[in-house]
Design a protein around this motif. Structure first.
Motif, PDB file in Angstrom:
ATOM      1  N   SER A  30     -26.023  32.400   7.360  1.00 19.60           N
ATOM      2  CA  SER A  30     -24.719  32.956   6.985  1.00 19.60           C
ATOM      3  C   SER A  30     -24.874  34.276   6.258  1.00 19.60           C
ATOM      4  N   PHE A  31     -25.847  34.342   5.367  1.00 16.92           N
ATOM      5  CA  PHE A  31     -26.079  35.573   4.613  1.00 16.92           C
ATOM      6  C   PHE A  31     -26.424  36.709   5.565  1.00 16.92           C
ATOM      7  N   GLY A  32     -27.279  36.436   6.523  1.00 16.21           N
ATOM      8  CA  GLY A  32     -27.631  37.456   7.508  1.00 16.21           C
ATOM      9  C   GLY A  32     -26.438  37.909   8.321  1.00 16.21           C
ATOM     10  N   ARG A  33     -25.587  36.971   8.707  1.00 17.45           N
ATOM     11  CA  ARG A  33     -24.393  37.315   9.492  1.00 17.45           C
ATOM     12  C   ARG A  33     -23.451  38.196   8.680  1.00 17.45           C
ATOM     13  N   LYS A  34     -23.337  37.939   7.382  1.00 19.30           N
ATOM     14  CA  LYS A  34     -22.469  38.766   6.550  1.00 19.30           C
ATOM     15  C   LYS A  34     -22.938  40.210   6.554  1.00 19.30           C
ATOM     16  N   GLU A  35     -24.259  40.408   6.685  1.00 18.83           N
ATOM     17  CA  GLU A  35     -24.819  41.754   6.753  1.00 18.83           C
ATOM     18  C   GLU A  35     -24.827  42.299   8.173  1.00 18.83           C
TER      19      GLU A  35
END
Length: 184
Positions: free
Chosen positions: A85-90
């Motif tokens: 999820s963190f990667g997708r936010k970026e």
């Protein structure tokens, strides 16, 4: 951070943003304002750079596993999915999601390193699912490894698909994965 680490970090970002076949040493040299020779000093080939990037992710996975080792299985799975999820936010895909697309174009050395990362991820996930099932936190019919493969393919597929759908879709898919495990 030294030059070698900066090259690895930027190479990782470029792979996760664009893909393996869509970046070159020239892209790195321009962004870091260094000569291509400086990159070749640390990484004689693109293969050696990609191997270093994958090995960095293996180390990060080991660190993650250590950090969550005292958590319950549901917390472990949630934290695992939160990494994605963190990667997708970026706006990034995971290294597994990015590199799996180009697997057949890689040298055998890169393929081997990527398999090590995948096997380590799959083993940890299988063991976590096994633990959750034995504690009756998770409910599923598949064997642990198959369920781990289903979970990974769902999250990697979600990374790809939600690049063209709505941002909230990734969150919804992540929540559905957890709900499916717990039968909520």
């Amino acid at each position: 951070m030294d030059t070698r680490d900066k090259i690895i970090q930027l190479g990782d970002t470029l792979i996760r943003d664009r893909g393996y076949n869509a970046f070159s040493f020239s892209d790195i040299s321009k962004q870091l304002n260094i000569k291509n020779a400086s990159i070749h000093y640390h990484f004689p080939t693109k293969t050696s750079l990609v191997i270093a990037i994958i090995q960095k992710h293996v180390i990060q996975l080991e660190r993650f596993k250590k950090n969550v080792s005292n958590s319950n299985p549901l917390q472990k799975i949630t934290m695992f999915l939160n990494v994605y999820s963190f990667g997708r936010k970026e706006g990034k895909r995971s290294i597994l999601g990015s590199l799996s697309n180009d697997y057949n174009t890689f040298t055998s050395e890169i393929q081997t390193e990527l398999k090590i990362l995948m096997d380590n991820t799959l083993h940890w996930l299988s063991e976590t699912l096994k633990e959750g099932k034995s504690l009756e936190v998770f409910i599923f019919k598949e064997d642990n490894r198959t369920k781990a493969l289903l979970l990974i393919t769902n999250i990697l597929g979600a990374e790809q698909l939600t690049r063209i759908t709505y941002k909230h879709d990734f969150r919804d898919i992540k929540n559905a994965i957890i709900n499916n495990l717990t039968n909520i």
